[in-house]
Design a protein around this motif. Sequence first.
Motif, PDB file in Angstrom:
ATOM      1  N   ALA A  45      -8.452   0.008  -1.975  1.00 25.19           N
ATOM      2  CA  ALA A  45      -9.692   0.229  -2.008  1.00 25.19           C
ATOM      3  C   ALA A  45     -10.375   2.379  -1.969  1.00 25.19           C
ATOM      4  CB  ALA A  45     -11.614  -0.040  -1.472  1.00 25.19           C
ATOM      5  N   ALA A  46      -9.701   2.656  -0.515  1.00 20.98           N
ATOM      6  CA  ALA A  46      -9.598   3.819  -0.049  1.00 20.98           C
ATOM      7  C   ALA A  46      -9.014   5.015  -1.290  1.00 20.98           C
ATOM      8  CB  ALA A  46      -8.895   4.141   0.944  1.00 20.98           C
ATOM      9  N   ASP A  66      -6.581  -4.835   1.926  1.00 19.19           N
ATOM     10  CA  ASP A  66      -7.909  -4.926   0.351  1.00 19.19           C
ATOM     11  C   ASP A  66      -8.746  -3.113   1.188  1.00 19.19           C
ATOM     12  OD1 ASP A  66      -9.080  -5.909  -1.670  1.00 19.19           O
ATOM     13  OD2 ASP A  66     -11.319  -5.564  -0.097  1.00 19.19           O
ATOM     14  N   HIS A  67      -8.807  -3.328   2.695  1.00 17.83           N
ATOM     15  CA  HIS A  67      -9.367  -1.402   1.852  1.00 17.83           C
ATOM     16  C   HIS A  67      -8.776  -0.484   2.257  1.00 17.83           C
ATOM     17  CE1 HIS A  67     -13.147  -3.407   3.836  1.00 17.83           C
ATOM     18  NE2 HIS A  67     -12.866  -4.174   4.933  1.00 17.83           N
ATOM     19  N   VAL A  68      -8.217   0.034   2.479  1.00 20.04           N
ATOM     20  CA  VAL A  68      -6.633   0.603   1.997  1.00 20.04           C
ATOM     21  C   VAL A  68      -6.499   0.721   0.356  1.00 20.04           C
ATOM     22  CG1 VAL A  68      -4.269   1.801   2.411  1.00 20.04           C
ATOM     23  CG2 VAL A  68      -5.264   1.239   4.352  1.00 20.04           C
ATOM     24  N   ASP A 117      -1.040   4.903   6.392  1.00 25.96           N
ATOM     25  CA  ASP A 117      -1.341   3.768   5.771  1.00 25.96           C
ATOM     26  C   ASP A 117      -0.784   2.579   4.999  1.00 25.96           C
ATOM     27  OD1 ASP A 117      -0.949   5.061   3.521  1.00 25.96           O
ATOM     28  OD2 ASP A 117      -3.078   5.441   2.738  1.00 25.96           O
ATOM     29  N   ALA A 173      -7.116  -8.381   5.245  1.00 25.39           N
ATOM     30  CA  ALA A 173      -8.479  -7.406   4.878  1.00 25.39           C
ATOM     31  C   ALA A 173      -7.517  -6.371   5.233  1.00 25.39           C
ATOM     32  CB  ALA A 173      -9.499  -7.460   6.065  1.00 25.39           C
ATOM     33  N   LEU A 174      -6.841  -4.882   5.924  1.00 27.25           N
ATOM     34  CA  LEU A 174      -7.107  -4.242   6.175  1.00 27.25           C
ATOM     35  C   LEU A 174      -6.497  -3.705   4.778  1.00 27.25           C
ATOM     36  CD1 LEU A 174      -7.246  -1.424   7.499  1.00 27.25           C
ATOM     37  CD2 LEU A 174      -4.755  -2.088   9.455  1.00 27.25           C
ATOM     38  N   CYS A 181       0.578  -1.487  -0.361  1.00 33.13           N
ATOM     39  CA  CYS A 181      -0.060   0.190   0.445  1.00 33.13           C
ATOM     40  C   CYS A 181       0.740   0.772   0.054  1.00 33.13           C
ATOM     41  CB  CYS A 181      -0.980  -0.093   0.968  1.00 33.13           C
ATOM     42  SG  CYS A 181      -2.243  -1.271   1.091  1.00 33.13           S
TER      43      CYS A 181
END
Length: 250
Positions: A232-233, A228-230, A214, A225-226, A116
Amino acid sequence: MNERIRDARLWLVVPAAGRGRRMGAELPKQYLMLAGRPVMAHTLARLHQAFPAARLCLCLDPDDAHFDPAWVPFSHWRRSDGGGERADSVRRGLASIADEANDSDWVLVHDVARPCVRGGDLTRLYAALRQDAVGGLLAVPVADTMKRDDGEGRVAVTESRLGLWQAQTPQGFRYGLLRRALDEAAMRGLEITDEASAVEALGFSPRLVPGRRDNIKITHPEDLALADHVLAAQRAEPMPSSGAAHEENS
């Protein structure tokens, strides 16, 4: 200006020989799927976006049967056998490029499990290092209250977080300095958890370059999972231009 300093190249060393035991997964964490691609593919893509002309050394387990060269976007790269520990992998990677690298070349070492990292942080770090006599690393100031345990699961003391930073990667140093630091640390039997600590053991003070929180490292199952959210953001935000770095590392 010294010709070798002016013509210094940029090398990227990515240790990726870990087996991810803390993840408890069937595959090493660098091969777990994240947003439709392996973690490693995301990491290498981020590095290439920032430094397309850099030279890559990818440190893999000698018995790795999962790696696919199609994930590597760099035109100039090589594979190196990794070691039992991160420092061993980086040392072997540095030795493998000794036929091409000059002592004045810059080396950025980045965790394969940090997919990320933002292009803006990468180029800003490199720009800061090129003005520094020692080198340095991305890091973030510690924000949480820090507790030291007593060895039996209870709090012994609350530590001041004033001046404390959480180290991230990339960490960047001149090739000659980094290789000497890691070799001497190995010879002295020092416990080295990152490149900066090896350089510190020589008496140098690496530069702390503020990064973003991040830039997480995938270590435990919930981290995937975290991440993946990062991602996406981050996709929902406009990516900063990295054009300035393209001119710096040719």
